[in-house]
Design an enzyme around this catalytic site. Structure first.
Site, PDB file in Angstrom:
ATOM      1  N   VAL A 106       2.504   2.821  -3.182  1.00 45.91           N
ATOM      2  CA  VAL A 106       1.731   3.508  -2.156  1.00 45.91           C
ATOM      3  C   VAL A 106       0.273   3.431  -2.571  1.00 45.91           C
ATOM      4  CG1 VAL A 106       1.304   5.702  -0.978  1.00 45.91           C
ATOM      5  CG2 VAL A 106       3.637   5.095  -1.672  1.00 45.91           C
ATOM      6  N   CYS A 107      -0.598   3.152  -1.607  1.00 46.52           N
ATOM      7  CA  CYS A 107      -2.032   3.222  -1.823  1.00 46.52           C
ATOM      8  C   CYS A 107      -2.445   2.294  -2.966  1.00 46.52           C
ATOM      9  CB  CYS A 107      -2.408   4.687  -2.075  1.00 46.52           C
ATOM     10  SG  CYS A 107      -4.141   5.112  -1.998  1.00 46.52           S
ATOM     11  N   SER A 108      -3.248   2.782  -3.892  1.00 47.83           N
ATOM     12  CA  SER A 108      -3.759   1.939  -4.968  1.00 47.83           C
ATOM     13  C   SER A 108      -2.736   1.659  -6.058  1.00 47.83           C
ATOM     14  CB  SER A 108      -5.031   2.548  -5.565  1.00 47.83           C
ATOM     15  OG  SER A 108      -4.800   3.853  -6.034  1.00 47.83           O
TER      16      SER A 108
END
Length: 196
Positions: A106-108
């Site tokens: 998820v995300c970074s």
């Protein structure tokens, strides 16, 4: 036999990156135990972590005590900037990739996967503010700027923060079918209608 899903915790993890998918996956695994999955949060030492906005999150197992996972989820957050340069952590990610059927982020969290070489020659996405860095880390990645999540078989990446909920619902659909995913979405009343 129970199949295990592990969500990684680390200092400076973005809260919703971990807790959003947790809500989806925990609701699923507790409401439908017949599907045979369990989800847990893990941290390097099994101790709680201090997340990006000050929330303390508790882990279940440590790396040493963790079961073999069928799915590993690596959240994002400011802590990924340290982890993507941590050789020990990157080795752990590679070791998980070698034995885990499905790696998700998820995300970074995708930045860590890129630094570990998991995204080489693959399509992927991340938080909108980190798309350029994702491309810099590995120019072979086909960066998918508009996608909420990208499923490339044994690796799934998602965009930032709330996109992890979408990715987790996709994961339920992939592992247990469309009707189960719809039941989970209904159960957590996930039907976004942003007021702005």
């Amino acid at each position: 036999m129970t199949r295990n899903i592990g969500i990684l915790l680390f200092d400076d993890v973005e809260e919703l990156d971990a807790v959003g998918p947790w809500e989806v996956l925990a609701y699923w695994t507790l409401t439908f135990p017949e599907d045979g999955y369990a989800v847990s949060m893990l941290s390097r030492d099994g101790k709680p972590v201090l997340a990006s906005k000050g929330l303390t999150l508790g882990a279940h197992p440590s790396f040493a005590d963790a079961p073999d996972y069928d799915v590993v989820l690596h959240p994002g957050g400011n802590g990924t900037r340290t982890l993507m340069r941590d050789p020990e952590h990157l080795d752990w990610v590679r070791a998980q990739n070698a034995k885990t059927p499905l790696m998700t982020s998820v995300c970074s969290g995708a930045l860590v996967y890129a630094a570990a070489g998991l995204l080489r020659n693959r399509p992927a996405t991340t938080y909108w503010g980190a798309l350029g860095l994702l491309a810099e880390l590995d120019p072979t990645i086909t960066v998918r700027e508009q996608d909420r999540y990208v499923d490339d078989g044994d690796v799934i990446t998602s965009a930032g923060v709330s996109a992890g909920i979408d990715m987790a619902l996709h994961l339920v659909r992939r592992l247990a079918g469309l009707e189960r995913a719809r039941a989970v979405r209904r159960g957590i009343q996930y039907d976004p209608e942003p007021p702005v």
